[in-house]
Scaffold this motif. Structure first.
Motif, PDB file in Angstrom:
ATOM      1  N   SER A   1      -7.015   1.597  10.592  1.00  0.00           N
ATOM      2  CA  SER A   1      -6.713   2.880   9.955  1.00  0.00           C
ATOM      3  C   SER A   1      -5.391   2.821   9.195  1.00  0.00           C
ATOM      4  N   ILE A   2      -4.409   2.163   9.771  1.00  0.00           N
ATOM      5  CA  ILE A   2      -3.121   2.002   9.085  1.00  0.00           C
ATOM      6  C   ILE A   2      -3.303   1.184   7.809  1.00  0.00           C
ATOM      7  N   TYR A   3      -4.133   0.157   7.881  1.00  0.00           N
ATOM      8  CA  TYR A   3      -4.438  -0.625   6.681  1.00  0.00           C
ATOM      9  C   TYR A   3      -5.094   0.268   5.622  1.00  0.00           C
ATOM     10  N   GLY A   4      -6.028   1.123   6.027  1.00  0.00           N
ATOM     11  CA  GLY A   4      -6.674   2.036   5.093  1.00  0.00           C
ATOM     12  C   GLY A   4      -5.688   3.001   4.452  1.00  0.00           C
ATOM     13  N   ILE A   5      -4.735   3.490   5.234  1.00  0.00           N
ATOM     14  CA  ILE A   5      -3.695   4.382   4.699  1.00  0.00           C
ATOM     15  C   ILE A   5      -2.844   3.626   3.687  1.00  0.00           C
ATOM     16  N   TYR A   6      -2.442   2.407   4.048  1.00  0.00           N
ATOM     17  CA  TYR A   6      -1.631   1.574   3.155  1.00  0.00           C
ATOM     18  C   TYR A   6      -2.375   1.301   1.845  1.00  0.00           C
ATOM     19  N   LYS A   7      -3.640   0.928   1.949  1.00  0.00           N
ATOM     20  CA  LYS A   7      -4.454   0.628   0.775  1.00  0.00           C
ATOM     21  C   LYS A   7      -4.595   1.860  -0.117  1.00  0.00           C
ATOM     22  N   ASN A   8      -4.787   3.025   0.497  1.00  0.00           N
ATOM     23  CA  ASN A   8      -4.911   4.267  -0.256  1.00  0.00           C
ATOM     24  C   ASN A   8      -3.612   4.608  -0.971  1.00  0.00           C
ATOM     25  N   ARG A   9      -2.498   4.457  -0.283  1.00  0.00           N
ATOM     26  CA  ARG A   9      -1.186   4.756  -0.886  1.00  0.00           C
ATOM     27  C   ARG A   9      -0.885   3.787  -2.032  1.00  0.00           C
ATOM     28  N   LEU A  10      -1.245   2.527  -1.864  1.00  0.00           N
ATOM     29  CA  LEU A  10      -1.052   1.532  -2.901  1.00  0.00           C
ATOM     30  C   LEU A  10      -1.862   1.883  -4.140  1.00  0.00           C
ATOM     31  N   LYS A  11      -3.089   2.330  -3.943  1.00  0.00           N
ATOM     32  CA  LYS A  11      -3.948   2.729  -5.054  1.00  0.00           C
ATOM     33  C   LYS A  11      -3.356   3.939  -5.785  1.00  0.00           C
ATOM     34  N   GLN A  12      -2.828   4.902  -5.015  1.00  0.00           N
ATOM     35  CA  GLN A  12      -2.222   6.083  -5.634  1.00  0.00           C
ATOM     36  C   GLN A  12      -0.968   5.704  -6.413  1.00  0.00           C
ATOM     37  N   THR A  13      -0.179   4.789  -5.875  1.00  0.00           N
ATOM     38  CA  THR A  13       1.034   4.342  -6.558  1.00  0.00           C
ATOM     39  C   THR A  13       0.683   3.642  -7.871  1.00  0.00           C
ATOM     40  N   ASN A  14      -0.350   2.823  -7.849  1.00  0.00           N
ATOM     41  CA  ASN A  14      -0.788   2.121  -9.052  1.00  0.00           C
ATOM     42  C   ASN A  14      -1.301   3.096 -10.113  1.00  0.00           C
ATOM     43  N   LYS A  15      -1.984   4.164  -9.682  1.00  0.00           N
ATOM     44  CA  LYS A  15      -2.477   5.178 -10.624  1.00  0.00           C
ATOM     45  C   LYS A  15      -1.317   5.912 -11.280  1.00  0.00           C
TER      46      LYS A  15
END
Length: 87
Positions: A70-84
């Motif tokens: 779940s922490i990995y999923g949160i990290y991946k989601n935040r990374l995607k938002q930062t890239n956007k």
């Protein structure tokens, strides 16, 4: 059998995980959403809290890795938002 506060916390955690999975199955949330990962992480933490008081190795393993994923999923989601945002 006694029912303690930590049992209640653990049950809330299980309810969060099950409700999140049900919401996923009926299409109310997506597996890529931050909400999905957050609810799973919170649920896992609650179950881990209850396991601190009544330890069970098998349950600990599943919840520990549930939390890490779940922490990995949160990290991946935040990374995607930062890239956007940077585009």
């Amino acid at each position: 059998m006694s029912y303690n506060f930590f049992d209640f916390i653990g049950n809330i955690g299980v309810l969060l995980i099950l409700t999140t999975y049900f919401a996923l199955q009926i299409g109310k949330i997506t597996p890529n959403s931050i909400l999905y990962s957050l609810l799973n992480a919170i649920g896992a933490v609650f179950v881990l809290i209850s396991l601190y008081f009544k330890f069970n190795l098998s349950a600990f393993f599943i919840e520990f890795f549930w939390l890490l994923i779940s922490i990995y999923g949160i990290y991946k989601n935040r990374l995607k938002q930062t890239n956007k945002q940077s585009k």
